[in-house]
Motif scaffolding. Structure first.
Motif, PDB file in Angstrom:
ATOM      1  N   ASN A 111       0.961  -0.979  -0.431  1.00 44.82           N
ATOM      2  CA  ASN A 111      -0.421   0.277  -0.147  1.00 44.82           C
ATOM      3  C   ASN A 111       0.882   1.157   0.081  1.00 44.82           C
ATOM      4  O   ASN A 111       0.199   2.265  -0.950  1.00 44.82           O
ATOM      5  CB  ASN A 111      -1.053   0.474   1.527  1.00 44.82           C
ATOM      6  CG  ASN A 111      -1.837   1.358   1.623  1.00 44.82           C
ATOM      7  OD1 ASN A 111      -1.603   2.091   1.670  1.00 44.82           O
ATOM      8  ND2 ASN A 111      -3.009   0.874   0.388  1.00 44.82           N
ATOM      9  N   ALA A 112       1.874   1.305   0.737  1.00 47.16           N
ATOM     10  CA  ALA A 112       2.805   1.924   0.861  1.00 47.16           C
ATOM     11  C   ALA A 112       3.762   2.566  -0.723  1.00 47.16           C
ATOM     12  O   ALA A 112       3.644   3.725  -0.870  1.00 47.16           O
ATOM     13  CB  ALA A 112       3.780   2.424   2.947  1.00 47.16           C
ATOM     14  N   HIS A 113       3.915   1.680  -0.985  1.00 53.24           N
ATOM     15  CA  HIS A 113       4.637   1.810  -2.410  1.00 53.24           C
ATOM     16  C   HIS A 113       3.746   2.150  -3.419  1.00 53.24           C
ATOM     17  O   HIS A 113       4.077   3.347  -3.997  1.00 53.24           O
ATOM     18  CB  HIS A 113       4.859   0.171  -2.808  1.00 53.24           C
ATOM     19  CG  HIS A 113       5.882  -0.088  -3.852  1.00 53.24           C
ATOM     20  ND1 HIS A 113       6.569   0.913  -4.616  1.00 53.24           N
ATOM     21  CD2 HIS A 113       4.645  -0.730  -5.786  1.00 53.24           C
ATOM     22  CE1 HIS A 113       6.972   0.451  -6.557  1.00 53.24           C
ATOM     23  NE2 HIS A 113       5.512  -0.334  -6.260  1.00 53.24           N
ATOM     24  N   PHE A 114       2.262   1.766  -3.304  1.00 55.03           N
ATOM     25  CA  PHE A 114       1.440   2.629  -4.269  1.00 55.03           C
ATOM     26  C   PHE A 114       0.875   3.508  -3.728  1.00 55.03           C
ATOM     27  O   PHE A 114       0.714   4.353  -5.206  1.00 55.03           O
ATOM     28  CB  PHE A 114       0.161   0.959  -4.574  1.00 55.03           C
ATOM     29  CG  PHE A 114       0.286  -0.089  -5.130  1.00 55.03           C
ATOM     30  CD1 PHE A 114       1.002  -0.550  -6.071  1.00 55.03           C
ATOM     31  CD2 PHE A 114      -0.221  -1.188  -5.001  1.00 55.03           C
ATOM     32  CE1 PHE A 114       1.079  -1.208  -6.488  1.00 55.03           C
ATOM     33  CE2 PHE A 114      -0.198  -2.584  -5.282  1.00 55.03           C
ATOM     34  CZ  PHE A 114       0.617  -3.024  -6.733  1.00 55.03           C
ATOM     35  N   ARG A 115       0.509   4.059  -3.297  1.00 55.00           N
ATOM     36  CA  ARG A 115       0.591   5.705  -2.725  1.00 55.00           C
ATOM     37  C   ARG A 115       1.446   5.770  -3.180  1.00 55.00           C
ATOM     38  O   ARG A 115       1.341   7.318  -2.931  1.00 55.00           O
ATOM     39  CB  ARG A 115       0.433   5.419  -1.032  1.00 55.00           C
ATOM     40  CG  ARG A 115      -1.087   5.173  -0.404  1.00 55.00           C
ATOM     41  CD  ARG A 115      -1.380   5.538   0.904  1.00 55.00           C
ATOM     42  NE  ARG A 115      -2.149   4.855   1.390  1.00 55.00           N
ATOM     43  CZ  ARG A 115      -3.356   5.634   1.827  1.00 55.00           C
ATOM     44  NH1 ARG A 115      -3.885   6.336   0.793  1.00 55.00           N
ATOM     45  NH2 ARG A 115      -4.445   5.058   1.827  1.00 55.00           N
ATOM     46  N   ASP A 116       2.949   5.819  -2.857  1.00 52.88           N
ATOM     47  CA  ASP A 116       3.807   6.564  -3.711  1.00 52.88           C
ATOM     48  C   ASP A 116       3.778   7.214  -5.188  1.00 52.88           C
ATOM     49  O   ASP A 116       4.228   7.807  -5.862  1.00 52.88           O
ATOM     50  CB  ASP A 116       5.350   6.318  -3.414  1.00 52.88           C
ATOM     51  CG  ASP A 116       5.560   6.795  -1.467  1.00 52.88           C
ATOM     52  OD1 ASP A 116       4.739   7.304  -1.749  1.00 52.88           O
ATOM     53  OD2 ASP A 116       6.744   5.851  -0.833  1.00 52.88           O
ATOM     54  N   ALA A 172      -4.239  -3.727  -2.083  1.00 51.52           N
ATOM     55  CA  ALA A 172      -3.642  -3.000  -1.699  1.00 51.52           C
ATOM     56  C   ALA A 172      -3.561  -1.267  -2.480  1.00 51.52           C
ATOM     57  O   ALA A 172      -3.874  -0.105  -2.386  1.00 51.52           O
ATOM     58  CB  ALA A 172      -2.565  -3.223  -1.861  1.00 51.52           C
ATOM     59  N   PHE A 173      -3.521  -1.826  -4.058  1.00 52.25           N
ATOM     60  CA  PHE A 173      -3.708  -0.728  -5.019  1.00 52.25           C
ATOM     61  C   PHE A 173      -5.359  -0.075  -5.114  1.00 52.25           C
ATOM     62  O   PHE A 173      -4.763   0.798  -5.118  1.00 52.25           O
ATOM     63  CB  PHE A 173      -3.504  -1.345  -6.281  1.00 52.25           C
ATOM     64  CG  PHE A 173      -3.365  -0.149  -7.766  1.00 52.25           C
ATOM     65  CD1 PHE A 173      -2.473   0.720  -7.740  1.00 52.25           C
ATOM     66  CD2 PHE A 173      -4.201  -0.570  -8.433  1.00 52.25           C
ATOM     67  CE1 PHE A 173      -2.314   1.468  -8.578  1.00 52.25           C
ATOM     68  CE2 PHE A 173      -4.254   0.734  -8.996  1.00 52.25           C
ATOM     69  CZ  PHE A 173      -3.380   1.503  -9.609  1.00 52.25           C
ATOM     70  N   SER A 175      -7.006   0.520  -2.414  1.00 52.01           N
ATOM     71  CA  SER A 175      -6.900   1.989  -0.976  1.00 52.01           C
ATOM     72  C   SER A 175      -6.295   2.685  -1.383  1.00 52.01           C
ATOM     73  O   SER A 175      -5.665   3.621  -0.835  1.00 52.01           O
ATOM     74  CB  SER A 175      -6.639   0.549   0.023  1.00 52.01           C
ATOM     75  OG  SER A 175      -6.010  -0.067  -0.288  1.00 52.01           O
ATOM     76  N   ALA A 176      -5.116   2.934  -1.895  1.00 50.74           N
ATOM     77  CA  ALA A 176      -4.167   4.101  -2.392  1.00 50.74           C
ATOM     78  C   ALA A 176      -4.385   4.429  -2.913  1.00 50.74           C
ATOM     79  O   ALA A 176      -4.109   6.080  -3.685  1.00 50.74           O
ATOM     80  CB  ALA A 176      -2.921   3.241  -2.716  1.00 50.74           C
ATOM     81  N   ASP A 183     -10.363   4.575   4.593  1.00 52.01           N
ATOM     82  CA  ASP A 183      -9.113   4.311   4.468  1.00 52.01           C
ATOM     83  C   ASP A 183      -9.428   2.651   5.435  1.00 52.01           C
ATOM     84  O   ASP A 183      -9.889   3.112   6.538  1.00 52.01           O
ATOM     85  CB  ASP A 183      -8.559   5.387   5.057  1.00 52.01           C
ATOM     86  CG  ASP A 183      -6.959   3.910   5.330  1.00 52.01           C
ATOM     87  OD1 ASP A 183      -6.541   3.500   5.373  1.00 52.01           O
ATOM     88  OD2 ASP A 183      -6.053   4.804   5.941  1.00 52.01           O
ATOM     89  N   ASN A 186      -4.364  -1.371   7.365  1.00 53.99           N
ATOM     90  CA  ASN A 186      -4.060  -2.256   6.900  1.00 53.99           C
ATOM     91  C   ASN A 186      -4.381  -3.843   7.519  1.00 53.99           C
ATOM     92  O   ASN A 186      -4.805  -5.070   6.949  1.00 53.99           O
ATOM     93  CB  ASN A 186      -2.070  -2.108   6.874  1.00 53.99           C
ATOM     94  CG  ASN A 186      -1.743  -1.454   6.168  1.00 53.99           C
ATOM     95  OD1 ASN A 186      -1.905  -1.111   5.061  1.00 53.99           O
ATOM     96  ND2 ASN A 186      -0.885  -0.363   6.809  1.00 53.99           N
TER      97      ASN A 186
END
Length: 204
Positions: A111-116, A172-173, A175-176, A183, A186
């Motif tokens: 999720n953090a990766h996709f948000r970035d 994960a994607f 939710s990003a 939200d 996780n």
């Protein structure tokens, strides 16, 4: 010379050591680390002055390291979409943890990766396919990493590891994405992947 406790410190020598210049590749990496958050925030409107100040260097250092602003932006975009830090973060998860904990950590990292990535796409106004590795290769790599991580729990999985990987990736994607008005967190997403929405007999 300056006395520190019972020892004498050569301040000039200490300063010279602290001021030791970085190797060219290390300097480029330091600049990119400073540039990436600014690019996610400002897109192509970010100035070289902003990047230089964030990196703690002169603007001339940027141009010596990258040539021009477009080359710097291109290198930063490549870094933003580089999946290797994600694979390293996933592989760093302790394989001996409970299944639910591992799933939650996987979801958090993805999720953090996709948000970035999404933040960069929006800020940069990218409309074409992002400069990332082939999707099939990405999916295969995620399946391989999860296969190793979830190996101790393979007997508990009701679906193939490929399906587990797709569940995790999609949730994960989704939710990003910036249009997601909720939200779930996780832990909730991990529980959804692990158990679905139907309560089993005997569960409270």
């Amino acid at each position: 010379m300056m006395r520190a406790g019972d020892a004498f410190v050569d301040v000039k020598a200490f300063s010279r050591e602290r001021a030791k210049p970085l190797a060219p590749e290390d300097r480029r990496e330091a600049i990119l680390l400073a540039a990436v958050p600014l690019i996610r925030q400002h897109g192509r409107d970010v100035s070289t002055r902003q990047i230089a100040e964030a990196a703690g260097v002169a603007e001339g250092t940027l141009f010596r390291a990258f040539g021009d602003k477009e080359a710097l932006l291109a290198a930063a975009i490549e870094k933003i979409f580089d999946p290797h830090p994600l694979w390293m973060a996933l592989q760093a998860i302790d394989i001996d943890q409970p299944l639910d904990t591992k799933l939650e950590q996987v979801v958090a990292r993805l999720n953090a990766h996709f948000r970035d990535v999404v933040a960069a796409v929006v800020a940069l106004g990218i409309r074409e396919r992002p400069p990332v590795a082939d999707r099939t290769t990405m999916e295969q790599r995620l399946t391989e990493v999860l296969g190793d991580l979830l190996a101790p729990d393979a007997h508990r999985l009701a679906v193939p590891i490929e399906t587990v990987a797709e569940y995790i990736r999609l949730l994960a994607f989704a939710s990003a994405l910036p249009m997601a008005s909720f939200d779930l967190g996780n832990a909730t997403l991990a529980a959804l992947i692990a158990r679905g929405i139907i309560r089993r007999e005997g569960e409270n």
